[in-house]
Scaffold this active site. Structure first.
Site, PDB file in Angstrom:
ATOM      1  N   GLU B  70      14.856 -40.261 -56.406  1.00 35.86           N
ATOM      2  CA  GLU B  70      14.966 -41.043 -57.645  1.00 35.86           C
ATOM      3  C   GLU B  70      14.583 -42.496 -57.413  1.00 35.86           C
ATOM      4  O   GLU B  70      13.930 -43.121 -58.255  1.00 35.86           O
ATOM      5  CB  GLU B  70      16.400 -40.976 -58.192  1.00 35.86           C
ATOM      6  CG  GLU B  70      16.810 -39.633 -58.774  1.00 35.86           C
ATOM      7  CD  GLU B  70      17.254 -38.637 -57.715  1.00 35.86           C
ATOM      8  OE1 GLU B  70      17.324 -38.999 -56.520  1.00 35.86           O
ATOM      9  OE2 GLU B  70      17.541 -37.492 -58.084  1.00 35.86           O
ATOM     10  N   HIS B 139      27.981 -34.285 -61.734  1.00 37.12           N
ATOM     11  CA  HIS B 139      26.938 -33.971 -62.717  1.00 37.12           C
ATOM     12  C   HIS B 139      27.478 -34.005 -64.146  1.00 37.12           C
ATOM     13  O   HIS B 139      26.947 -33.351 -65.023  1.00 37.12           O
ATOM     14  CB  HIS B 139      26.362 -32.568 -62.466  1.00 37.12           C
ATOM     15  CG  HIS B 139      25.746 -32.380 -61.135  1.00 37.12           C
ATOM     16  ND1 HIS B 139      26.473 -32.140 -59.993  1.00 37.12           N
ATOM     17  CD2 HIS B 139      24.445 -32.401 -60.745  1.00 37.12           C
ATOM     18  CE1 HIS B 139      25.660 -32.013 -58.969  1.00 37.12           C
ATOM     19  NE2 HIS B 139      24.412 -32.169 -59.396  1.00 37.12           N
TER      20      HIS B 139
END
Lengths: 370, 336
Positions: B70, B139
């Site tokens: 990322e 998450h």
């Protein structure tokens, strides 16, 4: 039992599934004339009044202020004074036991809008009714076929009635081409070709009235009659503050006060109506379309096309309908017309007279077209 | 009657239409083309939940699968934005932003200011957020408040398909970095969405429901929960006004304050942890600016100051429910 009549939640427009009671105009025990307004109701889009379908006495109010009922739900009961209370109670119990609100999405029920290709562009329209001499409803500047939500079904009782979105409006193409009345009128005729309508009664509101007049002038054989409501094309004056404001309004705070000018009673403008118009204005191409149209039709603070003196030479029956409190196009234009013209002016109503006085307007048009 | 599509389809359509309109729009991220172990061409999956499905073939060369880094690809997207591209980078789960804090908070958000207004960074960073998928603590978070805290970022949290499409198109056209957050549980939500291109402006709240008793400000998925609660409360004679800010930065403070001035009561519903949250931010705003209108203390309905639990029973307890909103609205309505 057949002497007992229901007042039920109306269905105003395809998306309406429920409505809220805003207040009763008649109380239990009041004598009711057929056609009188009984109860005020509000959908998410618009507020209006429900009329009595019969004469009698209001015997029951089954919903209170702020109650929300599904379309078709029982609001009240009208019956003769001679009908026994026990019979009315039994009738109500029976109705409530058997009433099932329509399920699922609104588009599962009844007619839905369609799209049709006209001169390479998509136009959206809604057809209701069958047979008879066809009628075409043409909305005004910034409007769409939903402007007829109180009228379409009633007018379609004994004929096929089409309401379309003009180019630049609703869900139709946003390409208005030259943006002239001639271009819009030719599009209407091409639409009539596409749906197989040879000659129609044209009902036009505001700019749609000017479009109807232009169709009659350019294609007289396609027009049976003209019903012109708060119509453009009958005089020079127009509230250009409204037109310019509507074109430039980018948010709710700018748009809402303008929309209030459309109605004699500004409180009829619901938040949903404002939000729906903002959604329309935010579609790609709408800003340019409205700019082009207003530039062509209403430049320099005047209506650029006045056809009032041609009404007689058109040789068509003409009905002119106006709201006396119209703040967009002055009611004086209704009085200036001449020729084979019927004029109906409704007091205490504004530019959207077909919504504010829907039942009166529907009756006037139905009588006129025969 | 307008066509109905899902929230997920609305996002896909916004990307597709903007890529069709502007060659500078590119999509990049982990598995945005391939995914699910495919080679990425014939059976392109289009992201872990298929949101970008179909774009790879329609816009050759402009849907870029990136390595699982990322910090790398978010930095690359920001750099590309600085030199004229309009990248839409997908962070998959917003929980992963931690590894690209510097790129987002300290670079993208600051360029315009640090370079005297001469630099523009038209990047969009999309990410899924929210609890309810048994995806556990790493998450499942709601982190819009972190981005909202940073000047220079715009933060978008759409609650329905119509807004998702219009706000994403607006995000792509905006010349500043935009964080666009999608609740996983909303992907299957259906709604009316025009086929045409349109935009929804930033900083304009939607009044989802009108009422005069209690103002409920709800964010993202919580708008749905608030609507459930309000429908129930209506039957009990309590009329709620629901406000969906749609963007948390900029925030439409006027609409919130005007509503509280009318109702005199405020419940804020925010799925995130309660400390330094949108709930506390909006409560503070109202307490400072509309104190004289308040008839009852402000109530906040939020998650807890605890990681989102993996246990399904506990996760359901964690997420603000319609029942909790109803209880909060009644308590402010009945407050004496």
């Amino acid at each position: 039992m057949s002497d007992i009549h229901t007042i039920t939640m109306p269905k105003w427009g395809l998306s309406m599934q429920e409505g809220k009671v805003n207040g009763w105009l008649k109380q239990v025990g009041d004598a009711i004339e057929k056609g009188q307004e009984i109860v005020e109701v509000e959908s998410e889009k618009i507020a209006g009044a429900v009329e009595a379908g019969v004469s009698g006495v209001l015997r029951r109010q089954l919903a209170g202020e702020e109650d929300v009922l599904p379309v078709g739900g029982l609001l009240g009961v009208i019956a003769d004074a001679s009908v026994a209370d026990a019979d009315i109670d039994a009738f109500v119990a029976d109705f409530q036991a058997n009433f099932k609100p329509a399920e699922g999405d609104a588009e599962d029920q009844g007619p839905t809008t369609q799209k049709i290709e006209v001169n390479g562009h998509k136009l959206r329209y809604l057809k209701r009714g069958e047979g008879g001499e066809p009628m075409v409803l043409i909305h005004g500047f910034g409007g769409d076929l939903n402007n007829w939500l109180f009228n379409h079904e009633a007018l379609a009782a004994d004929r096929e009635v089409y309401a379309l979105d003009l180019p630049g409006h609703g869900e139709s193409t946003k390409d208005v081409g030259e943006g002239t009345l001639d271009a819009l009128a030719d599009t209407v005729v091409a639409f009539m070709d596409a749906v197989g309508v040879d000659a129609a009664h044209l009902v036009g509101h505001s700019m749609g009235g000017a479009v109807s007049l232009t169709v009659a002038a350019r294609h007289p054989q396609r027009v049976r009659s003209l019903s012109l409501i708060g119509s453009a094309g009958l005089g020079e004056e127009i509230n250009t503050g409204y037109i310019e404001g509507f074109v430039s309004a980018a948010n709710r705070n700018a748009l809402k006060p303008l929309l209030g000018d459309l109605f004699a009673d500004s409180s009829l403008v619901t938040r949903q109506l404002v939000d729906d118009l903002l959604k329309y204005k935010r579609l790609e191409g709408v800003g340019a379309a409205l700019g082009t149209l207003s530039g062509k039709l209403f430049a320099n603070g005047r209506q650029n096309s006045v056809m009032a003196d041609q009404l007689a030479s058109l040789g068509k029956p003409v009905l002119v309908i106006w709201g006396e409190e119209d703040r967009i196009i002055p009611v004086a234009h209704a009085q200036a017309v001449s020729g084979r013209v019927q004029v109906e002016v409704f007091g205490n109503r504004g530019h959207m007279v077909q919504m504010e006085a829907a039942n009166d307007v529907n009756r006037a048009i139905a009588r006129f077209v025969g | 009657m307008a066509r109905k599509i899902t929230y997920q389809q609305a996002i896909n359509e916004a990307l597709d239409q903007e890529m069709g309109r502007d060659q500078n729009v590119i999509v990049m991220g982990e598995d945005v083309a391939g995914g699910a172990g495919s080679p990425g061409e014939q059976d392109a999956w289009g992201g872990v939940l298929g949101v970008t499905r179909g774009l790879y073939h329609k816009h050759p060369g402009r849907v870029i699968d990136t390595p699982i880094s990322e910090s790398g690809y978010v930095g690359a997207a920001i750099g590309a934005a600085c030199v004229g591209m309009r990248p839409v980078a997908e962070l998959m789960f917003v929980d992963f932003l931690g590894v690209c804090f510097d790129q987002i908070f300290n670079q993208a958000a600051k360029f315009r200011y640090m370079f005297g207004g001469k630099a523009e960074t038209p990047v969009v960073i999309r990410a899924m957020y929210g609890a309810g998928f048994r995806a556990a603590a790493q998450h499942s978070q709601c982190l819009y408040n972190l981005f909202t805290h940073i000047p220079g970022l715009k933060v978008v949290v759409p609650s329905n398909p119509y807004d998702a499409k219009g706000l994403l198109i607006q995000s792509i056209r905006d010349n500043d970095p935009v964080i666009f957050l999608e609740h996983k549980a909303l992907y299957t939500m259906e709604g009316e969405v025009p086929e045409e291109i349109y935009t929804v402006p930033f900083g304009e709240a939607a009044v989802v429901r009108e009422g005069h008793d209690v103002t409920i400000v709800a964010i993202g998925r919580m708008v749905q929960k608030a609507q459930e609660a309000a429908a129930d409360l209506q039957k009990q004679g309590i009329h709620c006004e629901i406000i969906d800010p749609r963007t948390t930065s900029p925030l439409d403070t006027d609409t919130i304050l005007e509503s509280v001035e009318k109702t005199g009561r405020l419940v804020v519903v925010d799925e995130s942890h309660p400390r330094c949250s949108m709930a506390s931010d909006i409560a503070g705003l109202v307490a400072e600016n509309a104190f004289g209108s308040l008839k009852a203390p402000i109530r906040q309905v939020t998650g807890y100051h605890a990681p989102v639990p993996f246990s399904d029973a506990l996760e359901e307890l964690y997420i603000p429910s319609a029942a909790k909103i109803i209880a909060a609205a009644k308590s402010v309505k009945e407050y004496k």
